[in-house]
Write an enzyme that holds these catalytic residues in place. Structure first.
Site, PDB file in Angstrom:
ATOM      1  CB  CYS A 253      -0.944   0.073   1.116  1.00  0.00           C
ATOM      2  SG  CYS A 253      -1.730  -1.610   1.512  1.00  0.00           S
ATOM      3  CB  ALA A 255       0.213   5.165  -3.747  1.00  0.00           C
ATOM      4  N   GLY A 258       6.322   8.234  -0.337  1.00  0.00           N
ATOM      5  CA  GLY A 258       7.228   8.733   0.826  1.00  0.00           C
ATOM      6  C   GLY A 258       8.113   7.634   1.505  1.00  0.00           C
ATOM      7  CE  LYS A 259       4.236   5.855   6.503  1.00  0.00           C
ATOM      8  NZ  LYS A 259       3.252   6.440   5.477  1.00  0.00           N
ATOM      9  CB  CYS A 373      -2.399   8.007   9.276  1.00  0.00           C
ATOM     10  SG  CYS A 373      -3.266   7.747   7.714  1.00  0.00           S
TER      11      CYS A 373
END
Length: 426
Positions: A253, A255, A258-259, A373
């Site tokens: 997952c 998108a 960034g990670k 998050c």
């Protein structure tokens, strides 16, 4: 309302920014996210329109409360209603601008609603103290969150749910991540930032918290790939996953990437970035290209590895699962009003399915980092407890000191994130 303006219009009047913001709020009232509408605006309108729209959406519970007391009957026209929501949010926060705001809101209104817009906003001004006192006494209007959302927070955090809700109504911090491959120190970057008119403080060796947001075009080294925008809470994933050079790593997952990018900046690894949505997968590729990084980007469902997995085990897996996003509502205030109570249970089912599907792909002795998050325990600690109960070969590892999990609450330095680290016993 027409939100299409000449590209050369550099300083749009407030009426045009209001009209542009209305389009974004209309989308949310129709059950859709506002991002596509905001992204389609002329570039000179975007900052002001975004600020107006996001403020109206943060305050939606309050604006809805005011309109229920100012209108004789429900206003069915979504654009007219949205304009009033945007204008009321601005009017309450900036009473010193009342004269200009009312004038510009009437200018922005469609012809059939100009008199109504003028009447409602002037009515609010006359009854301002009374209406604000009533809103402050109403739970939804005061905390600017749906009642069911507040109930979940109160059940999980009886001592501090009010503070969590309040933090969700503020403006988010803007944090940068320095690309370790560029070998620029935080002190050197801060010096360059000062020359560009910005200022910030160091959070760790690669994280810089800006004193005030800046367009990415003004960030030193952005185009060269030496700096990226990423919340500090999100930056904890690369540290906690404990990847090492030479490892095979899966970012599920992934998108917008960034990670994945952070992992590649820190380590020489073989990374697979998985994303179910093809359009969002392209964003991973675009972000990695700007940073001069490379990964194998796969389009596929994390719950169905047979469709994308090559059969080789991973030594590290980042399970950055879909969630309610309740930890990032100040960045995306539409989430508060688009989510429904049953969505949280639906996300929990998807999260459990992803964890169960990815676990067999992890090598013995390997580590999986579970990440959301969210601040809702059902998606976090409850999810991990249930997973460990289903999988006797899973062992929880500390995420810092003796703590078995890291629950970050929205604060001045980061958004709300949850992390739990699991090891697959040989």
């Amino acid at each position: 309302m027409n939100a299409t303006f000449p590209p050369s219009f550099r300083n749009p009047p407030l009426s045009r920014a209001l009209a542009a913001a209305v389009g974004a709020v209309v989308e949310v009232l129709a059950g859709r996210t506002p991002e596509t509408t905001l992204a389609a605006l002329p570039i000179e309108l975007r900052p002001a329109a975004r600020d107006l729209a996001m403020t109206a959406l943060r305050d939606y519970g309050r604006g809805d409360f005011f309109l229920a007391r100012l209108l004789e009957r429900p206003l069915k026209d979504k654009a007219a209603r949205s304009l009033l929501l945007v204008a009321l949010a601005r009017l309450e926060r900036r009473p010193e601008e009342a004269h200009t705001l009312v004038d510009q809101a009437v200018e922005a209104a469609d012809k059939p609603f100009k008199k109504l817009t003028n009447a409602i906003l002037r009515h609010f001004q006359r009854r301002r103290a009374e209406l604000i006192a009533a809103a402050d006494a109403d739970e939804v209007a005061s905390f600017r969150h749906p009642r069911w959302w507040l109930a979940l927070l109160a059940e999980a955090y009886p001592e501090c749910w009010r503070e969590i809700a309040a933090s969700g109504n503020g403006h988010p911090p803007m944090t940068l991540r320095l690309n370790a491959r560029c070998r620029i120190t935080s002190a050197e970057f801060l010096a360059q930032l000062a020359k560009a008119g910005g200022a910030g403080q160091t959070l760790d060796e690669t994280a810089i918290l800006l004193e005030a947001p800046l367009p990415v075009e003004r960030l030193p080294g952005f185009q060269a790939g030496c700096v990226s925008v990423q919340d500090w809470g999100a930056q904890q994933a690369a540290r906690l996953l404990d990847a090492q050079d030479g490892m095979r790593v899966l970012d599920a997952c992934a998108a917008p990437g960034g990670k994945s990018a952070h992992l590649l900046e820190r380590h020489e690894i073989e990374l697979t970035a998985l994303e179910v949505d093809a359009a969002r997968a392209r964003r991973i590729e675009e972000n990695l290209a700007r940073l001069h990084l490379a990964a194998k980007v796969e389009i596929g469902d994390a719950r169905k590895p047979a469709g994308w997995w090559d059969g080789r085990l991973f030594e590290r897996i980042l399970a950055d699962v879909p969630c309610s996003a309740s930890g990032v509502v100040r960045r995306h205030p539409d989430i508060k009003w688009l989510r429904r109570p049953e969505d949280v249970a639906g996300f929990a089912q998807t999260q459990a399915a992803i964890l169960d599907a990815l676990w067999p792909l992890l090598a013995p002795g390997g580590k999986m980092l579970y990440c959301t998050c969210s601040v809702f325990p059902g998606e976090n600690a409850g999810q991990v407890r249930a997973f460990v109960a289903r999988h006797p070969d899973a062992r929880r590892l500390p995420t810092g000191g003796s703590e078995e999990e890291l629950q970050l609450m929205p604060s001045a330095t980061h958004d709300g994130f949850y992390y739990a680290l699991l090891e697959k016993m040989p």
